[in-house]
Design a protein around this motif. Structure first.
Motif, PDB file in Angstrom:
ATOM      1  N   GLU A  26     -49.109  27.533   0.915  1.00 20.94           N
ATOM      2  CA  GLU A  26     -49.044  27.250  -0.514  1.00 20.94           C
ATOM      3  C   GLU A  26     -48.365  25.916  -0.784  1.00 20.94           C
ATOM      4  OE1 GLU A  26     -47.070  30.673  -2.145  1.00 20.94           O
ATOM      5  OE2 GLU A  26     -48.878  31.916  -2.034  1.00 20.94           O
ATOM      6  N   ARG A  27     -47.278  25.639  -0.080  1.00 21.53           N
ATOM      7  CA  ARG A  27     -46.532  24.392  -0.293  1.00 21.53           C
ATOM      8  C   ARG A  27     -47.315  23.165   0.156  1.00 21.53           C
ATOM      9  NH1 ARG A  27     -40.408  25.880   1.735  1.00 21.53           N
ATOM     10  NH2 ARG A  27     -40.176  27.788   0.515  1.00 21.53           N
ATOM     11  N   VAL A  28     -48.156  23.334   1.164  1.00 20.26           N
ATOM     12  CA  VAL A  28     -48.914  22.219   1.723  1.00 20.26           C
ATOM     13  C   VAL A  28     -50.254  22.035   1.018  1.00 20.26           C
ATOM     14  CG1 VAL A  28     -50.044  21.399   3.839  1.00 20.26           C
ATOM     15  CG2 VAL A  28     -47.765  22.375   3.955  1.00 20.26           C
ATOM     16  N   GLY A  29     -50.768  23.108   0.430  1.00 20.83           N
ATOM     17  CA  GLY A  29     -52.073  23.040  -0.215  1.00 20.83           C
ATOM     18  C   GLY A  29     -53.199  23.463   0.713  1.00 20.83           C
ATOM     19  N   MET A  30     -52.871  24.345   1.633  1.00 20.55           N
ATOM     20  CA  MET A  30     -53.848  24.871   2.579  1.00 20.55           C
ATOM     21  C   MET A  30     -53.970  26.379   2.364  1.00 20.55           C
ATOM     22  SD  MET A  30     -52.527  22.945   6.063  1.00 20.55           S
ATOM     23  CE  MET A  30     -53.897  23.392   7.104  1.00 20.55           C
ATOM     24  N   ARG A  31     -54.888  26.980   3.096  1.00 19.62           N
ATOM     25  CA  ARG A  31     -55.004  28.436   3.091  1.00 19.62           C
ATOM     26  C   ARG A  31     -54.156  28.984   4.230  1.00 19.62           C
ATOM     27  NH1 ARG A  31     -60.672  29.652   4.126  1.00 19.62           N
ATOM     28  NH2 ARG A  31     -60.099  31.787   3.643  1.00 19.62           N
ATOM     29  N   GLN A  32     -53.687  30.211   4.078  1.00 14.22           N
ATOM     30  CA  GLN A  32     -52.874  30.840   5.119  1.00 14.22           C
ATOM     31  C   GLN A  32     -53.649  30.910   6.424  1.00 14.22           C
ATOM     32  OE1 GLN A  32     -53.492  34.230   6.399  1.00 14.22           O
ATOM     33  NE2 GLN A  32     -51.838  33.948   7.875  1.00 14.22           N
ATOM     34  N   GLN A  33     -54.942  31.160   6.348  1.00 17.14           N
ATOM     35  CA  GLN A  33     -55.770  31.252   7.543  1.00 17.14           C
ATOM     36  C   GLN A  33     -55.787  29.921   8.305  1.00 17.14           C
ATOM     37  OE1 GLN A  33     -56.598  32.321   4.506  1.00 17.14           O
ATOM     38  NE2 GLN A  33     -57.388  34.399   4.647  1.00 17.14           N
ATOM     39  N   SER A  34     -55.688  28.809   7.574  1.00 14.25           N
ATOM     40  CA  SER A  34     -55.654  27.499   8.220  1.00 14.25           C
ATOM     41  C   SER A  34     -54.362  27.301   8.999  1.00 14.25           C
ATOM     42  CB  SER A  34     -55.809  26.386   7.180  1.00 14.25           C
ATOM     43  OG  SER A  34     -57.053  26.485   6.532  1.00 14.25           O
ATOM     44  N   ILE A  35     -53.257  27.782   8.439  1.00 17.01           N
ATOM     45  CA  ILE A  35     -51.976  27.718   9.146  1.00 17.01           C
ATOM     46  C   ILE A  35     -52.043  28.598  10.385  1.00 17.01           C
ATOM     47  CG2 ILE A  35     -49.501  28.212   9.022  1.00 17.01           C
ATOM     48  CD1 ILE A  35     -50.323  25.786   7.322  1.00 17.01           C
ATOM     49  N   GLN A  36     -52.578  29.781  10.240  1.00 13.60           N
ATOM     50  CA  GLN A  36     -52.722  30.697  11.368  1.00 13.60           C
ATOM     51  C   GLN A  36     -53.576  30.055  12.468  1.00 13.60           C
ATOM     52  OE1 GLN A  36     -54.716  34.356  10.390  1.00 13.60           O
ATOM     53  NE2 GLN A  36     -53.971  35.387  12.211  1.00 13.60           N
ATOM     54  N   TYR A  37     -54.644  29.397  12.079  1.00 11.42           N
ATOM     55  CA  TYR A  37     -55.538  28.724  13.017  1.00 11.42           C
ATOM     56  C   TYR A  37     -54.797  27.613  13.759  1.00 11.42           C
ATOM     57  CZ  TYR A  37     -60.101  26.906  14.556  1.00 11.42           C
ATOM     58  OH  TYR A  37     -61.180  26.495  15.298  1.00 11.42           O
ATOM     59  N   LEU A  38     -54.018  26.821  13.023  1.00  9.95           N
ATOM     60  CA  LEU A  38     -53.224  25.758  13.654  1.00  9.95           C
ATOM     61  C   LEU A  38     -52.214  26.331  14.638  1.00  9.95           C
ATOM     62  CD1 LEU A  38     -52.428  23.350  10.678  1.00  9.95           C
ATOM     63  CD2 LEU A  38     -53.715  22.783  12.741  1.00  9.95           C
ATOM     64  N   GLU A  39     -51.507  27.362  14.215  1.00  5.97           N
ATOM     65  CA  GLU A  39     -50.462  27.947  15.055  1.00  5.97           C
ATOM     66  C   GLU A  39     -51.025  28.672  16.278  1.00  5.97           C
ATOM     67  OE1 GLU A  39     -47.702  30.331  12.847  1.00  5.97           O
ATOM     68  OE2 GLU A  39     -46.907  28.593  11.778  1.00  5.97           O
ATOM     69  N   SER A  40     -52.268  29.067  16.220  1.00  5.57           N
ATOM     70  CA  SER A  40     -52.885  29.740  17.365  1.00  5.57           C
ATOM     71  C   SER A  40     -53.337  28.732  18.421  1.00  5.57           C
ATOM     72  CB  SER A  40     -54.081  30.574  16.917  1.00  5.57           C
ATOM     73  OG  SER A  40     -55.157  29.728  16.545  1.00  5.57           O
ATOM     74  N   GLY A  41     -53.329  27.447  18.041  1.00  3.34           N
ATOM     75  CA  GLY A  41     -53.761  26.411  18.967  1.00  3.34           C
ATOM     76  C   GLY A  41     -55.260  26.171  18.949  1.00  3.34           C
ATOM     77  N   LYS A  42     -55.964  26.873  18.075  1.00  4.69           N
ATOM     78  CA  LYS A  42     -57.416  26.729  17.998  1.00  4.69           C
ATOM     79  C   LYS A  42     -57.839  25.514  17.178  1.00  4.69           C
ATOM     80  CE  LYS A  42     -58.193  31.651  18.473  1.00  4.69           C
ATOM     81  NZ  LYS A  42     -58.616  32.881  17.793  1.00  4.69           N
ATOM     82  N   GLY A  43     -56.928  24.998  16.387  1.00  9.30           N
ATOM     83  CA  GLY A  43     -57.248  23.851  15.551  1.00  9.30           C
ATOM     84  C   GLY A  43     -56.179  22.792  15.662  1.00  9.30           C
ATOM     85  N   ASN A  44     -56.543  21.586  15.344  1.00 12.27           N
ATOM     86  CA  ASN A  44     -55.562  20.504  15.327  1.00 12.27           C
ATOM     87  C   ASN A  44     -55.828  19.577  14.148  1.00 12.27           C
ATOM     88  OD1 ASN A  44     -57.870  19.297  16.229  1.00 12.27           O
ATOM     89  ND2 ASN A  44     -56.946  18.316  18.013  1.00 12.27           N
ATOM     90  N   ARG A  45     -56.140  20.186  13.039  1.00 13.90           N
ATOM     91  CA  ARG A  45     -56.437  19.442  11.810  1.00 13.90           C
ATOM     92  C   ARG A  45     -55.215  18.621  11.420  1.00 13.90           C
ATOM     93  NH1 ARG A  45     -58.313  22.143   6.111  1.00 13.90           N
ATOM     94  NH2 ARG A  45     -58.454  20.219   4.966  1.00 13.90           N
ATOM     95  N   THR A  46     -55.369  17.336  11.452  1.00 14.31           N
ATOM     96  CA  THR A  46     -54.223  16.464  11.210  1.00 14.31           C
ATOM     97  C   THR A  46     -54.233  15.826   9.827  1.00 14.31           C
ATOM     98  OG1 THR A  46     -55.381  14.616  12.258  1.00 14.31           O
ATOM     99  CG2 THR A  46     -53.939  15.955  13.656  1.00 14.31           C
ATOM    100  N   SER A  47     -55.204  16.172   8.997  1.00 15.02           N
ATOM    101  CA  SER A  47     -55.261  15.561   7.671  1.00 15.02           C
ATOM    102  C   SER A  47     -54.094  15.991   6.792  1.00 15.02           C
ATOM    103  CB  SER A  47     -56.595  15.875   6.991  1.00 15.02           C
ATOM    104  OG  SER A  47     -56.765  17.265   6.847  1.00 15.02           O
ATOM    105  N   PHE A  48     -53.426  17.085   7.137  1.00 15.08           N
ATOM    106  CA  PHE A  48     -52.297  17.577   6.360  1.00 15.08           C
ATOM    107  C   PHE A  48     -50.961  17.324   7.065  1.00 15.08           C
ATOM    108  CE2 PHE A  48     -55.685  19.932   4.342  1.00 15.08           C
ATOM    109  CZ  PHE A  48     -55.291  20.019   3.020  1.00 15.08           C
ATOM    110  N   ILE A  49     -50.952  16.467   8.082  1.00 18.24           N
ATOM    111  CA  ILE A  49     -49.748  16.304   8.900  1.00 18.24           C
ATOM    112  C   ILE A  49     -48.558  15.801   8.078  1.00 18.24           C
ATOM    113  CG2 ILE A  49     -49.960  13.946   9.804  1.00 18.24           C
ATOM    114  CD1 ILE A  49     -49.281  17.035  11.923  1.00 18.24           C
ATOM    115  N   LEU A  50     -48.779  14.886   7.155  1.00 18.40           N
ATOM    116  CA  LEU A  50     -47.675  14.374   6.337  1.00 18.40           C
ATOM    117  C   LEU A  50     -47.117  15.458   5.426  1.00 18.40           C
ATOM    118  CD1 LEU A  50     -48.949  10.793   5.436  1.00 18.40           C
ATOM    119  CD2 LEU A  50     -47.247  11.444   7.148  1.00 18.40           C
ATOM    120  N   GLU A  51     -48.004  16.253   4.835  1.00 21.82           N
ATOM    121  CA  GLU A  51     -47.554  17.346   3.974  1.00 21.82           C
ATOM    122  C   GLU A  51     -46.816  18.402   4.779  1.00 21.82           C
ATOM    123  OE1 GLU A  51     -50.615  16.052   4.032  1.00 21.82           O
ATOM    124  OE2 GLU A  51     -51.246  15.588   2.000  1.00 21.82           O
TER     125      GLU A  51
END
Length: 73
Positions: A26-51
């Protein structure tokens, strides 16, 4: 250089700040599933890295690469 991954750095920092995946999303402007995906190591979406770094109160270079700007001095 640190052997941790983007996934582990996000997860460890989030837990250290006692923030849930939902709160972080919520604070970053992403979906919870996107955070879960990042934390699982399956994704490395860096467009939100600054946020992510701002909310997690850490250096974006450390979050992305495991190095902070102080490590380069």
């Amino acid at each position: 250089m640190n052997d941790s991954t983007l996934a582990t750095r996000i997860k460890e920092r989030r837990k250290a700040l006692d923030i849930t995946q939902t709160e972080l999303a919520e604070r970053v402007g992403m979906r919870q599933q996107s955070i879960q995906y990042l934390e699982s190591g399956k994704g490395n979406r860096t467009s939100f890295i600054l946020e992510l770094a701002k909310v997690l109160r850490c250096d974006p270079n450390w979050l992305l690469n495991g190095e902070s700007t102080e490590d380069r001095a």
